[in-house]
Design a protein around this motif. Structure first.
Motif, mmCIF file in Angstrom:
data_model
loop_
_atom_site.group_PDB
_atom_site.id
_atom_site.type_symbol
_atom_site.label_atom_id
_atom_site.label_comp_id
_atom_site.label_asym_id
_atom_site.label_seq_id
_atom_site.Cartn_x
_atom_site.Cartn_y
_atom_site.Cartn_z
ATOM 1 N N LEU A 269 3.377 75.016 45.559
ATOM 2 C CA LEU A 269 4.484 74.878 45.275
ATOM 3 C C LEU A 269 5.412 74.017 46.263
ATOM 4 O O LEU A 269 6.032 72.669 44.873
ATOM 5 N N LYS B 84 13.056 68.738 46.036
ATOM 6 C CA LYS B 84 11.422 68.332 46.135
ATOM 7 C C LYS B 84 11.530 68.324 48.093
ATOM 8 O O LYS B 84 11.093 67.473 48.471
ATOM 9 N N GLU C 258 8.495 76.042 33.998
ATOM 10 C CA GLU C 258 9.616 75.712 35.005
ATOM 11 C C GLU C 258 10.370 74.652 35.750
ATOM 12 O O GLU C 258 9.530 73.847 36.049
ATOM 13 N N PHE C 259 11.139 74.784 35.127
ATOM 14 C CA PHE C 259 11.819 74.147 35.126
ATOM 15 C C PHE C 259 13.405 74.207 36.380
ATOM 16 O O PHE C 259 14.188 74.952 36.057
ATOM 17 N N TYR C 260 13.335 73.490 37.641
ATOM 18 C CA TYR C 260 14.358 74.930 38.469
ATOM 19 C C TYR C 260 15.578 74.343 38.669
ATOM 20 O O TYR C 260 15.857 74.269 39.911
ATOM 21 N N LEU D 93 13.557 72.848 45.541
ATOM 22 C CA LEU D 93 12.692 72.204 44.524
ATOM 23 C C LEU D 93 13.134 71.718 44.082
ATOM 24 O O LEU D 93 12.354 70.045 43.435
ATOM 25 N N ALA D 94 14.554 71.720 43.537
ATOM 26 C CA ALA D 94 15.068 69.955 42.319
ATOM 27 C C ALA D 94 15.549 69.464 43.498
ATOM 28 O O ALA D 94 15.346 68.592 43.105
ATOM 29 N N ARG E 79 15.549 66.352 30.706
ATOM 30 C CA ARG E 79 13.808 66.352 30.635
ATOM 31 C C ARG E 79 13.281 67.476 29.992
ATOM 32 O O ARG E 79 12.501 67.293 28.891
ATOM 33 N N ASP F 180 19.207 66.071 35.142
ATOM 34 C CA ASP F 180 17.837 65.222 35.140
ATOM 35 C C ASP F 180 16.773 66.330 34.223
ATOM 36 O O ASP F 180 16.227 66.235 33.291
ATOM 37 N N TYR F 181 17.166 67.870 34.797
ATOM 38 C CA TYR F 181 16.229 68.978 34.619
ATOM 39 C C TYR F 181 16.714 68.799 32.581
ATOM 40 O O TYR F 181 15.477 69.393 32.199
ATOM 41 N N ILE G 182 10.850 80.876 39.166
ATOM 42 C CA ILE G 182 9.236 81.406 38.958
ATOM 43 C C ILE G 182 9.367 82.467 38.920
ATOM 44 O O ILE G 182 9.510 83.586 38.519
ATOM 45 N N PHE H 209 5.273 69.279 49.267
ATOM 46 C CA PHE H 209 5.589 68.183 49.378
ATOM 47 C C PHE H 209 5.194 67.062 50.248
ATOM 48 O O PHE H 209 5.078 67.645 51.396
#
Lengths: 321, 568
Positions: free
Chosen positions: B210, B178, B125-127, B175-176, B13, B9-10, B102, B213
């Motif tokens: 960050l 969430k 930033e795409f983790y 982070l991916a 995107r 998905d990253y 980051i 969530f």
């Protein structure tokens, strides 16, 4: 999945740095070159489309400005091919509609439908053929290694699209063929049934009615013969275009990547590029070395030296005598 | 919550909002991240017509302004330096910068300073900072991997780099997904504790915004454990497909390099084993060797039928059908060839190294009792000429791990025999292993012979007999997962970091093994997930081990330990 956008901070800092840098650059440097430089800076953000040919008026300022030149010519070729593929796609959807219309039973003369289908099919096939020829030509030109990589990948992607379209067309054609054949058989079958009924009916009556029915049967037979001859011709046409497309597909299959294999891996492609470039360099160096050491050069140089010596001796001989 | 789809998905995107012809620039780490989840043909569909590494891009200066540059890099200082040199003289029309972790503020400032031509359109930033090899299995590529075995005082900077990489990678995973986890670690491992604490600091203090969530009912659990708690699993020979290929040949980022074991035609030198792209592999990756053989034979028969019908072309229709199905046919042919080649090569290796008898003894050592019988078996195999050095070393190590305290004399005899037989054996390696992962260092019940319950269970199993001698071993991870499912993971052994606490059972658990995972363990996790107990497990490690890599780590660590003067 979480992401974070740092563009705002980045822009803020960039603008801050620019405002510090701009007064500095205007005060330093010679008067003649600052004018175009500042012009460039203000022009650039607005002309960000990739094909905008921006040429610097003053070649000496090219150090500071970015020459956004025209893309290489093969990009235009690839655009043309992509446009042709798009046109072919539209025509194929038209063809599908024409197919379904032709298959509907109609009272009128459906020669027009047949002609439409024929012309459409021919147009599509010729479009695909032409695109394929142009696609092959795309790889012939030379350029830097990176440019040739980009070109190769563009070629691959167009080849995949072309192959998909050809397969689509063939599938639609074979479906149409099949339904045509079914119709033809069905028609004959219906005919047969009518004949059968007719003969049953006829056998009960006298000879007079027999003759009448058999005449009708004759005309019907003739009509259905005509019909099946026409259908056969259509089928042959379709089969011919199927053949042509098969040829195109075979040619394209060498260009297309097989999914799921090692060739489809990004890291494999990066490695193979770097190794082939390295190999190329090594070969070039070897060739250079052998050329330099080549006996030919030595021969040539020694001959030239001999010529000079002879010339000098000749002159001396003339002078002394 | 599947790692492969998160990574995909990253990448989607990143590429979807940028139109036009693009060039994708990666670094040596992100190449692995992208290659396992995205294929070249998919990149072509997204109009990415060139993929380069950042160091080779900076070597040439040809202008390609009709391309838009998409950079996807780790935010390391080297990459920032590369960018700093490239941005003032841009080669491409537009620059879109994506970082897999980051960014520090200073790094953003450096980039902004160097962007004189204002070509950078976005900085994001795409983790996606982890290599998602299977849906429930991820790994990192950590340099100086062996350093986890040594105390921090030996080489503090390398240990710091190791921990940083792991903590950043774990942060990216969460982070991916969430989520912000509750963290537990293995009490007896200093490095696990350090990683757990640093990860907590990152997620709860430094970047708490960050990670803030929406709180679900139950937080997920991150459990950080040490490889040395279970040194047996990487040493064993494997008999299930994916694990076996890795053990005998070696899998790197789902690619198998066959060049090292023989000569092959050009298109079979390297093959891809990915469960996402290869349905046969997906169905067979956890099956044992015998079943794979049968399934491959079935696949070959099917393929032969198809190819026979292809050769029998009589009518126009047959020809049309053949051309229709040609791409499928070619794909099938490639796939069949790949699997047949792999299984053939593995059979050859099994025969050469007499792995059937070696592995039987290994499994006996790992699972069943009987010190005397074990000693005899190991001695016989050591005396056997056709057993390779690697296998001899493994056998002695397994024996030593099991019967460390039982009979020191016999253990010493084995050491001596090993040293005399194996020319390349680095002396003291087995002792080093025992110092690292011996019975005093382990707190769990690796062999099922400490806890009374486990002893009883083993006896029952011995009486019942096993289905397959070669796959009877269960990694320690299996026990840990069972304990988590039953809510019986002891706080004493696996304490929480700081004042975290978790009521009840978590629904998502990520287990991270410092020192590397094995495919046997990932199989265990996948099978556990298939049982639908309501808890989903994901496994991660700092690398994926086979016996060769584990031994290499041991050797490296031993070498550094010897050369360092601070280690006793």
């Amino acid at each position: 999945m979480a992401t974070r956008n740092r563009t705002v901070e980045f822009r803020k800092h960039r603008d801050a740095v620019k405002s510090v840098r701009a007064p500095l650059s205007s005060s330093a440097a010679s008067a003649s070159s600052t004018g175009p430089v500042i012009e460039m800076v203000s022009l650039l953000p607005s002309n960000r489309s990739s094909y905008a040919p921006l040429s610097t008026d003053d070649p000496s300022t090219s150090r500071d400005a970015v020459t956004v030149g025209l893309p290489p010519s093969w990009v235009d070729d690839s655009e043309e091919i992509a446009a042709a593929i798009q046109r072919a796609r539209v025509k194929i959807s038209d063809l599908t509609k024409a197919h379904s219309k032709a298959l509907l039973p109609s009272f009128g003369d459906d020669k027009e439908d047949q002609r439409l289908i024929e012309t459409l099919t021919q147009e599509i096939t010729s479009l695909l053929r032409k695109s394929e020829v142009r696609l092959k030509r795309l790889s012939a030109a030379s350029g830097s290694s990176e440019d040739s990589n980009v070109r190769k990948n563009v070629q691959r992607s167009l080849a995949i699209d072309l192959q998909n379209l050809s397969m689509d067309l063939r599938r639609k054609q074979s479906a149409y063929l099949k339904r045509l054949q079914q119709q033809k058989e069905g028609f004959d079958g219906v005919d047969l049934e009518m004949n059968f009924n007719g003969s049953k009916f006829g056998s009960r009556d006298d000879d007079f009615s027999d003759v009448g029915f058999s005449e009708e049967q004759m005309t019907k037979l003739k009509k259905s013969e005509q019909f099946s001859v026409e259908r056969e011709r259509e089928i042959e046409q379709v089969v011919k275009s199927v053949h042509e497309l098969a040829q195109i597909m075979k040619d394209l299959s060498v260009l297309v990547i097989d999914q799921g294999t090692i060739v489809d891996r990004i890291d494999y492609n990066i490695q193979s590029v770097s190794t082939s470039v390295e190999e190329g360099l090594k070969q070039l160096q070897k060739a250079e070395r052998t050329q330099k050491k080549g006996g030919m050069i030595m021969c040539a140089t020694s001959l030239v030296i001999m010529c000079f010596i002879m010339l000098v001796l000749l002159i001396l001989k003339e002078i002394l005598f | 919550m599947v790692v492969t789809s998160s990574a995909r998905d990253y990448i989607n995107r990143i590429l979807q909002d940028i139109s036009g012809m693009k060039v994708l620039i990666l670094d040596s780490q992100t190449v692995g991240v992208v290659s396992v989840v995205y294929s070249q043909s998919e990149l072509l569909q997204k109009e990415v017509f060139l993929v380069e590494l950042i160091d080779s891009i900076s070597k040439s200066s040809e202008s390609m302004s009709h391309l838009k540059a998409v950079y996807f890099l780790r935010p390391t200082s080297e990459n920032i330096q590369f960018l700093r040199r490239q941005l003032p003289n841009p080669r491409f029309g537009e620059y879109h910068l994506f970082f897999s972790n980051i960014l520090k503020d200073t790094q953003i400032h450096i980039l902004a300073d160097s962007d004189e031509q204002e070509v950078v359109q976005q900085v994001q930033e795409f983790y996606a900072d982890f290599v998602a090899i299977d849906p429930y299995h991820f790994t990192f590529h950590v340099p100086s991997h062996y350093i986890y075995m040594l105390p921090a005082v030996v080489d503090p900077s390398t240990v710091q780099r190791f921990c940083d990489r792991v903590v950043e990678g774990l942060a990216a995973v969460f982070l991916a997904l969430k989520r912000r986890p509750v963290i537990r670690y293995q009490r007896t491992s200093d490095i696990a504790k350090r990683i757990a604490q640093e990860a907590t600091k990152l997620m709860y203090q430094e970047e708490s915004g960050l990670f803030d969530f929406r709180r679900m009912e139950v937080s997920p659990l991150l459990l950080v454990i040490d490889r040395r708690e279970d040194p047996v699993t990487p040493l064993l020979n494997q008999w299930t497909y994916q694990a076996m290929v890795h053990e005998l040949i070696g899998i790197q980022d789902n690619k198998v390099d066959l060049k090292s074991i023989g000569k092959f035609p050009k298109d079979q030198e390297e093959v891809v084993l990915s469960s996402e792209q290869d349905p046969f592999f997906k169905a067979n990756m956890y099956e044992n060797f015998g079943d794979i053989g049968m399934n491959i034979k079935r696949m070959v028969d099917e393929f032969q039928q198809v190819s026979k019908s292809n050769q029998n072309i009589q009518t126009i229709e047959d020809m049309a059908k053949f051309v229709d199905n040609y791409p499928e046919y070619r794909k099938m042919h490639g796939n069949v060839t790949k699997h047949v080649t792999l299984v053939t090569e593995m059979s050859k290796i099994v025969d050469e190294r007499k792995l059937m008898s070696v592995s039987q003894t290994e499994q006996e050592l790992a699972c069943n009792g009987g010190q005397g019988a074990a000693f005899e078996a190991v001695t016989n195999l050591l005396n056997n000429e056709s057993v390779s050095d690697l296998d001899r070393l493994r056998l002695v190590m397994l024996y030593a791990l099991r019967y460390e305290k039982d009979s020191p004399v016999q253990l010493m005899q084995l050491f001596n025999k090993l040293a005399s037989r194996s020319a390349k054996y680095k002396p003291g390696l087995v002792q080093f292993l025992l110092k690292q992962a011996g019975v005093d260092k382990r707190m769990g019940d690796l062999f099922g012979n400490r806890d009374l319950m486990n002893i009883a269970r083993n006896m029952a199993r011995g009486l019942k007999g096993v289905e397959n001698v070669y796959t009877q071993h269960q990694p320690l991870l299996f026990q840990i997962m069972e304990n988590i499912v039953k809510g019986r993971l002891r706080d004493v052994d696996y304490p929480f970091v700081g004042n975290h606490y978790q009521q009840g059972r978590p629904q998502d658990v990520i287990i991270f093994i410092v020192g590397g995972t094995t495919y046997e363990e990932s199989r265990s996790v996948a099978l556990q997930n298939a049982n639908n107990t309501g808890i989903r497990f994901i496994l991660g490690g700092s690398s994926v081990l086979n016996s060769k890599r584990f031994l290499k780590d041991l050797e490296e660590a031993q070498r550094v330990a010897r050369s360092s003067t601070t280690v006793v």
